[in-house]
Design a protein around this motif. Structure first.
Motif, short mmCIF file in Angstrom:
data_model
loop_
_atom_site.label_atom_id
_atom_site.label_comp_id
_atom_site.label_asym_id
_atom_site.label_seq_id
_atom_site.Cartn_x
_atom_site.Cartn_y
_atom_site.Cartn_z
N SER A 161 0.68 -1.21 0.07
CA SER A 161 0.07 -0.18 0.17
C SER A 161 0.84 1.34 0.07
CB SER A 161 -0.99 0.01 1.22
OG SER A 161 -0.18 -0.11 2.43
N GLU A 162 2.26 1.07 0.80
CA GLU A 162 2.74 2.44 0.61
C GLU A 162 3.39 2.77 -0.75
OE1 GLU A 162 4.06 1.73 5.34
OE2 GLU A 162 5.36 0.99 3.91
N CYS A 217 2.10 1.89 -3.43
CA CYS A 217 0.91 2.47 -4.33
C CYS A 217 0.85 3.87 -4.10
CB CYS A 217 -0.27 1.70 -4.11
SG CYS A 217 -0.09 -0.01 -4.69
N ASN A 218 0.96 4.36 -2.70
CA ASN A 218 0.67 5.60 -2.19
C ASN A 218 1.87 6.72 -2.61
OD1 ASN A 218 -1.75 5.13 -1.39
ND2 ASN A 218 -1.03 4.54 0.84
N GLU A 270 -6.43 5.90 4.00
CA GLU A 270 -7.37 5.34 2.93
C GLU A 270 -7.92 6.36 2.20
OE1 GLU A 270 -9.70 2.54 4.78
OE2 GLU A 270 -7.90 1.30 5.52
N SER A 282 -6.76 2.37 -1.95
CA SER A 282 -5.74 2.55 -1.28
C SER A 282 -5.96 2.03 0.29
CB SER A 282 -5.20 4.01 -1.18
OG SER A 282 -4.22 3.98 -0.19
N TYR A 283 -5.11 1.36 0.81
CA TYR A 283 -5.23 0.82 1.98
C TYR A 283 -4.66 1.77 3.19
CZ TYR A 283 -6.97 -3.72 0.47
OH TYR A 283 -7.99 -4.58 0.16
N ASN A 288 -0.99 4.24 4.42
CA ASN A 288 0.31 3.95 4.83
C ASN A 288 -0.07 3.60 6.41
OD1 ASN A 288 1.20 4.68 2.42
ND2 ASN A 288 2.04 6.34 2.99
N THR A 307 -4.08 -0.89 -4.45
CA THR A 307 -3.35 -2.07 -3.67
C THR A 307 -3.67 -3.42 -3.94
OG1 THR A 307 -3.32 -0.48 -1.59
CG2 THR A 307 -2.92 -2.90 -1.12
N TRP A 337 -1.23 -6.06 -5.55
CA TRP A 337 -0.90 -7.52 -4.89
C TRP A 337 -1.22 -8.67 -5.94
CZ3 TRP A 337 -0.49 -8.47 0.67
CH2 TRP A 337 -0.54 -9.71 1.12
#
Length: 399
Positions: free
Chosen positions: A193-194, A196-197, A236, A243-244, A246, A298, A302
């Motif tokens: 997730s980090e 992707c962000n 989020e 996005s999950y 950070n 995310t 994955w």
């Protein structure tokens, strides 16, 4: 109802009652009675999450806390090992085993070590611990049991991947974005997730191409070249896509080596240009002739990691998370590789490295605590180059 009841105070008392280190959990307390577990330590949270919350028998809970009390007693009495139970390393775990065998019967010692092994494996699987110091410690303990008792770590051990095969998988992956994503995961230990962000403003590369291709790096990177920045404030709700957020609780600067630097520049050359307020490093596609790309979600990222793993036989539906190569596996691989490399440095008379390897790894992972602040964050400039030199190498020749 008494209108003067302080709800917050009542909730705090409930939380204190729920985790009682002097005995088993209070049976009348339900999970829904506790809203904030942020003050729980690793030991309490594990017991709450894995035992009480699953309705385990009081005898099971008591056995776990007995194991905890033994390791706490050992650490208080030891002249050699000075740390908290959650921070014990391999050497400390072996010393604890020798001490424990002098305190209790072999069957009991094996049972206690297995409890601690399961706790360490739980946090390792979640990506919070860099390793499991209790791995295999029960193998050499001869108990009265007629059946073989392999440690929980061995029966649930993460799938092993040869380094040469891992390099081959990353190098052979089609597309600049996927190669960069895999390289970033194994070299920096960021969560999927980090990654992707990450925006291009969160990347500072010292290269003439970067001056033309990339926007001005954020202020926090102004004095840190060849570094990425993980912003703990990205949640989020920060972006519109899946996005999950950070998960780390502190902003983190992570150095990048020449390989990742070259891969990011390559990716920047072929990426789609964005002209809105967002400038994501990873996008759902990178073809300029199609409609505007979105930030890579995310779940999609994955899936892309899992697809590569499936091609090499490292991922199969139906297996547990420990038996498949996933983004969590890459985070654990980073932690294990970096801690091993830094441990070798700390033991070498020719090295100037004088820090606790665990503090440095925790600092890079975004962990918090006084040990991390004193051992890494206050000295992070001192470790920039040694971290780059010890990051996992892929080998870009001919790529």
């Amino acid at each position: 109802m008494n209108s003067e009841v302080n709800v917050d105070s009542e909730m705090e008392e409930v939380a204190k009652e729920a985790v009682n280190l002097d005995g088993p959990f209070v049976p009348s307390i339900k999970r829904t009675d506790i809203e904030d577990m942020s003050e729980f330590g690793d030991i309490e949270y594990y017991a709450w999450e894995r035992y009480y919350n699953h309705g385990k028998a009081p005898s099971t809970i008591k056995n776990y806390f007995s194991a905890v009390s033994k390791i706490e007693k050992f650490l208080k009495s030891s002249d050699k090992i000075n740390c908290n139970p959650e921070d014990i390393g391999k050497r400390g775990a072996k010393e604890f085993k020798r001490w424990l065998l002098g305190e209790v019967e072999k069957d009991t010692a094996s049972r206690y070590i297995s409890e601690l092994d399961r706790m360490a494996q739980f946090y390792l699987a979640e990506g919070y611990y860099p390793g499991n110091p209790f791995n295999g410690l029960t193998d050499s303990i001869e108990t009265n049991s007629t059946r073989s008792r392999s440690s929980s770590f061995q029966t649930n051990e993460r799938i092993s991947v040869d380094d040469s095969r891992l390099r081959e998988a990353i190098r052979s992956t089609h597309g600049s974005q996927k190669i960069v994503l895999l390289a970033m995961l194994v070299k920096t230990g960021v969560r999927i997730s980090e990654a992707c962000n990450l925006d291009w403003e969160d990347v500072n590369i010292d290269h003439s191409l970067a001056d033309d291709l990339l926007p001005e790096p954020r202020f926090e990177l102004s004095d840190y070249s060849d570094t990425i920045y993980i912003d703990c404030d990205k949640t989020e709700e920060t972006y519109d896509v899946g996005s999950y957020g950070n998960k780390r609780k502190v902003d983190t600067r992570i150095p990048i080596d020449d390989e990742l630097k070259r891969l990011l520049l390559w990716h920047a050359l072929v990426r789609e240009r964005r002209f809105d307020r967002e400038n994501p490093v990873f996008m759902s596609h990178t073809y300029p002739d199609e409609k505007s790309s979105e930030r890579l979600g995310t779940a999609t990222a994955w899936g892309r990691v899992a697809k590569v793993a499936k091609e090499y036989g490292w991922h199969e539906s139906g297996r547990s998370v420990l038996e498949n190569v996933t983004p969590h596996w890459f985070r654990a691989k980073f932690s294990s590789h970096m801690s091993t490399q830094l441990e070798a440095d700390s033991n070498s008379p020719e090295s100037d490295f004088d820090a606790d390897p665990m503090d440095v790894v925790k600092g890079l992972r975004g962990d918090v605590g006084d040990d991390v602040i004193e051992g890494y964050r206050l000295r992070e400039r001192d470790f920039q180059q040694v971290i780059r030199d010890r990051q996992f190498k892929i080998g870009l020749e001919g790529l």
